[in-house]
Design an enzyme around this catalytic site. Structure first.
Site, PDB file in Angstrom:
ATOM      1  N   GLU A 108      40.043  42.336  36.242  1.00 50.42           N
ATOM      2  CA  GLU A 108      40.606  43.572  36.784  1.00 50.42           C
ATOM      3  C   GLU A 108      40.653  44.666  35.720  1.00 50.42           C
ATOM      4  O   GLU A 108      40.416  45.842  36.019  1.00 50.42           O
ATOM      5  CB  GLU A 108      42.011  43.307  37.325  1.00 50.42           C
ATOM      6  CG  GLU A 108      42.068  42.327  38.494  1.00 50.42           C
ATOM      7  CD  GLU A 108      41.289  42.804  39.702  1.00 50.42           C
ATOM      8  OE1 GLU A 108      41.082  44.030  39.844  1.00 50.42           O
ATOM      9  OE2 GLU A 108      40.862  41.958  40.508  1.00 50.42           O
ATOM     10  N   ASP A 122      33.216  41.152  35.619  1.00 51.82           N
ATOM     11  CA  ASP A 122      33.160  39.736  35.233  1.00 51.82           C
ATOM     12  C   ASP A 122      32.766  39.601  33.765  1.00 51.82           C
ATOM     13  O   ASP A 122      33.345  38.797  33.016  1.00 51.82           O
ATOM     14  CB  ASP A 122      32.137  38.987  36.090  1.00 51.82           C
ATOM     15  CG  ASP A 122      32.694  38.592  37.450  1.00 51.82           C
ATOM     16  OD1 ASP A 122      33.918  38.696  37.640  1.00 51.82           O
ATOM     17  OD2 ASP A 122      31.904  38.172  38.310  1.00 51.82           O
TER      18      ASP A 122
END
Length: 418
Positions: free
Chosen positions: A267, A345
């Site tokens: 995030e 990611d």
């Protein structure tokens, strides 16, 4: 012009139903093959849940189509004929809100079925009927209050400016940004109870992680989401110093500390790359297109519908066609979003150090398992609906070797929640 509008909505409905039908057939066939990422029993259960959701989506689309024909055919005219106020602003607010209230009431059975039949059957629902009614009433009241204010604002703009559609776009765009800023506070006030994270060691780890990307927040909070739902999730909300990190208590319960940090690292990757601003820009582009289109509809259309070319009729037509424009924009937004997820990611795995990629991969697998996300999906369905890359492709990009996965599965899997 009227027949063209009906034809466009018909095509939208057929394409939407077709993608759901293809998804159902694909999943039913995949369930009979080798289990992927899940134990065989969980694999079948996740498939059954996905199929049930798509069947409900098809029924919902049929109902939406009938409702659309009703509003286009004579529904708007009925509201216009039966609501009378001398005050023009009040007249416009009541007609538009009447449209929204009727649609909300029609959607209630679907919300109840999803919560207390579908989610109950598959072990997601933790909410009581009393809690659901309370949540529904709060949402209804919020829609009435804030919706009326927004409708009033657009009415005043339409009544005051020749180039009203441009000013209306700017007004709604500002509202969207404001909602993003206030969402965590509103949710904490009326829905979830947010408490500061009590685990000091985890809190320190999270703050240390945030410092690496320059993320400044007003604190790390835990949501008691388990009282309503068993799914795992987390979110960052707000702008500037009002930003909050909110962890679902289910997420803390199911993930290890390192896996949780990997999820938050992902995030934070979105924050580091400015993805929230990219998404807002995409939404802004869609809103601009919508207002530009509906701000220049020919007067003959209103004549065909048998209604006045008034602010309320413009707003209702815009609301009726919003799902179509969203559906058309979704593939574009999906491509951008999936690219952003890969980059997030990568950042998340780097923030986690040498074992970051493995921890994030483990977290993704747990999310698939706990949220009963069926890990295979039809490519057409991915194109129209997925904002996240397929889980198997994310694992591949992370350099994780997933054993016993057929080659055909790569690129055809379901999204996780992060």
């Amino acid at each position: 012009m009227l027949m063209t509008i009906i034809a466009i909505y018909t095509i939208f409905a057929l394409v939407s139903i077709y993608t759901s039908v293809m998804q159902i057939g694909y999943i039913n066939q995949a369930k009979r093959g080798e289990a992927v990422l899940l134990l065989e029993s969980d694999f079948i259960k996740a498939g059954n849940y996905s199929v049930a959701k798509e069947k409900m989506s098809i029924v919902s689309m049929f109902i939406d189509y009938i409702i659309f024909i009703f509003w286009i055919g004579f529904g708007v005219k009925l509201l216009e004929q039966n609501i009378n106020f001398e005050n023009e602003a009040l007249l416009n607010i009541v007609i538009v809100m009447g449209f929204l209230v009727i649609n909300s009431i029609i959607s209630l059975p679907f919300g109840y079925y999803e919560k207390f039949v579908l989610d109950e059957k598959f072990g997601f629902n933790k909410s009581s009927l009393t809690q659901w009614i309370k949540d529904t009433l709060i949402s209804f009241a919020a829609t009435l209050i804030f919706g009326s204010l927004v409708v009033w604002g657009i009415y005043e703009i339409i009544s005051s400016f020749t180039l009203w559609w441009l000013w209306s776009f700017l007004f709604i765009f500002a509202v969207v940004i404001l909602i993003n800023m206030l969402y965590p506070t509103f949710r904490a006030m009326f829905f979830d109870k947010l408490t500061p994270l009590q685990d000091e060691a985890l809190d320190d780890e999270i703050k240390r992680l945030m410092q690496k990307t320059g993320f400044v927040s007003s604190g790390v909070f835990v949501s008691d989401a388990s009282k309503r739902d068993a799914r795992l999730n987390a979110y960052f909300g707000g702008f500037g110093k009002a930003k909050r990190v909110v962890l679902f208590d289910t997420l803390i319960e199911k993930l290890t500390t390192k896996e949780l940090l990997a999820v938050l690292g992902h995030e934070l990757g979105h924050f580091a790359h400015g993805d929230i601003y990219k998404n807002i820009a995409l939404v802004g582009g869609m809103l601009f297109g919508m207002f530009a289109l509906f701000g220049n509809l020919p007067p003959s259309l209103y004549a065909e519908l048998g209604i006045n070319q008034a602010p309320y009729s413009v707003m209702i037509l815009l609301l009726l066609f919003m799902p179509i424009l969203g559906f058309l924009m979704m593939p574009i937004m999906g491509i951008v979003s999936r690219h952003n997820e890969y980059e997030a990611d990568k950042t998340g795995s780097e923030l986690g150090g040498s074992g970051g990629a493995l921890e994030l991969a483990n977290a993704l697998k747990k999310l698939v398992n706990e949220n009963k996300s069926f890990p295979l999906s039809h490519p057409l369905y991915i194109f129209f609906h997925y904002t996240h890359p397929p889980v198997l492709e994310r694992l591949k990009e992370l350099g994780v070797d997933v054993q016993k996965i057929e080659k055909r599965a790569l690129g055809e899997t379901c999204q996780a929640d992060i």
